[in-house]
Write a protein that holds these residues in place. Structure first.
Motif, short mmCIF file in Angstrom:
data_model
loop_
_atom_site.label_atom_id
_atom_site.label_comp_id
_atom_site.label_asym_id
_atom_site.label_seq_id
_atom_site.Cartn_x
_atom_site.Cartn_y
_atom_site.Cartn_z
N HIS A 247 0.81 -1.21 0.00
CA HIS A 247 0.00 0.00 0.00
C HIS A 247 0.85 1.27 0.00
N PHE A 248 0.18 2.36 -0.37
CA PHE A 248 0.75 3.71 -0.33
C PHE A 248 -0.22 4.58 0.47
N THR A 249 0.32 5.40 1.37
CA THR A 249 -0.52 6.20 2.25
C THR A 249 0.22 7.46 2.69
N ASN A 250 -0.54 8.46 3.11
CA ASN A 250 0.07 9.67 3.67
C ASN A 250 0.17 9.62 5.19
N SER A 251 -0.10 8.45 5.78
CA SER A 251 -0.04 8.27 7.23
C SER A 251 1.15 7.41 7.61
N GLN A 252 1.90 7.86 8.61
CA GLN A 252 3.05 7.08 9.06
C GLN A 252 2.65 6.01 10.06
N GLY A 253 1.72 6.32 10.96
CA GLY A 253 1.32 5.37 11.99
C GLY A 253 0.36 4.32 11.47
#
Length: 289
Positions: A247-253
């Motif tokens: 996956h790709f996301t703008n969230s680190q946690g």
């Protein structure tokens, strides 16, 4: 006379068979047929799905998140930086699941309960959706250089209703009304209670590959003004006893405490984290035990 009696006996036997057949048909039509595999794992990407492991089944989950892709070649486009979460989930029965985990981000321990309240089904009393209730707590064990915080101020709680429907063998959609309560925030302007509405979907592409997407909208308030809505897209790949999620996301946690109220990345600026989840299922107690 004997022939007449035999004819009556045969007729009565045929009627009994017909009645049994009709009773069986009525019972079968009234029996609930539960919809299976709305999602292939207990998580969609970052967030939880309506699925539970089942009685006596344990799931070992490894979640890995690299750094931002726009961090440049010096950091090998994020591959030099990583956070990880290790988790265990166990099905106490077919409805109730307990789970624990530990994230490297802020050295956070988390625990949760999931209860499968309703299951989508067909039949005389069809249920159009599946509903799973989720509650978790997270404890940050990070040492703060400025001051030592009491344990109570380190706790964050999350409550969700996961509402999903499998529209076809290929398409599933889920809604996630969410409340995150933080015992401690840095300033009075920040919110202890953060409300969000999540939506997620899964579209099968092949027999073993599916496209997934997940979005959490922060309701208006101080948190929404300061932070970004969490957005993630990815692929589920089934490989035997494993479910491999890229996956790709703008969230680190990778738990609700982080990705709901603390997402800072902007997709258009390239603040995108690449990551993956790997889950392995173990049957510790069979249904025949």
């Amino acid at each position: 006379m004997a022939a007449a009696l035999l004819s009556v006996s045969v007729s009565a036997h045929a009627q009994d068979d017909l009645l049994k057949t009709l009773e069986t048909q009525v019972t079968d039509s009234a029996r609930a047929e539960y919809v299976q595999a709305t999602f292939k794992g207990t998580r969609i990407i970052n967030g939880q799905s309506v699925e539970t492991p089942g009685a006596g089944t344990m799931v070992f989950l490894i979640s890995h998140r690299f750094g931002m892709l726009n961090s440049g070649a010096y950091n090998f486009f994020g591959l030099d930086q990583a956070t990880i979460r290790l988790g265990l989930e166990y099905g106490i029965n077919d409805r109730l699941t307990v789970g624990v985990g530990r994230s490297s981000l802020e050295k956070t321990y988390d625990g949760f309960l999931k209860y499968r309240a309703l299951r989508q089904s067909t039949g005389a009393r069809a249920m159009p959706v599946s509903v799973t209730l989720f509650a978790s707590s997270a404890l940050t064990s990070l040492k703060f250089p400025d001051q030592e915080r009491p344990d109570g101020s380190r706790l964050t709680y999350t409550y969700q209703a996961l509402i999903a429907r499998k529209f076809s063998p290929s398409l599933s959609v889920q809604l996630m009304p969410t409340l995150v309560h933080r015992n401690f925030v840095d300033t009075r302007a920040e919110q202890n209670d953060v409300y969000a509405l999540g939506i997620a979907g899964r579209q099968k592409l092949t027999k073993r590959v599916a496209l997934t997407a997940e979005y959490y909208y922060l309701l208006p308030g101080a948190t929404a003004d300061r932070f970004r809505n969490s957005l993630a897209v990815g692929f589920d790949i089934e490989t035997g006893g494993h479910v491999f999620q890229l996956h790709f996301t703008n969230s680190q946690g990778m738990i609700e405490k982080f990705f709901v109220p603390q997402t800072t990345g902007r997709w258009l600026d390239g603040d995108i984290y690449f990551g993956f989840n790997i889950s392995r299922v173990f049957t510790l107690k069979s249904k025949n035990d």
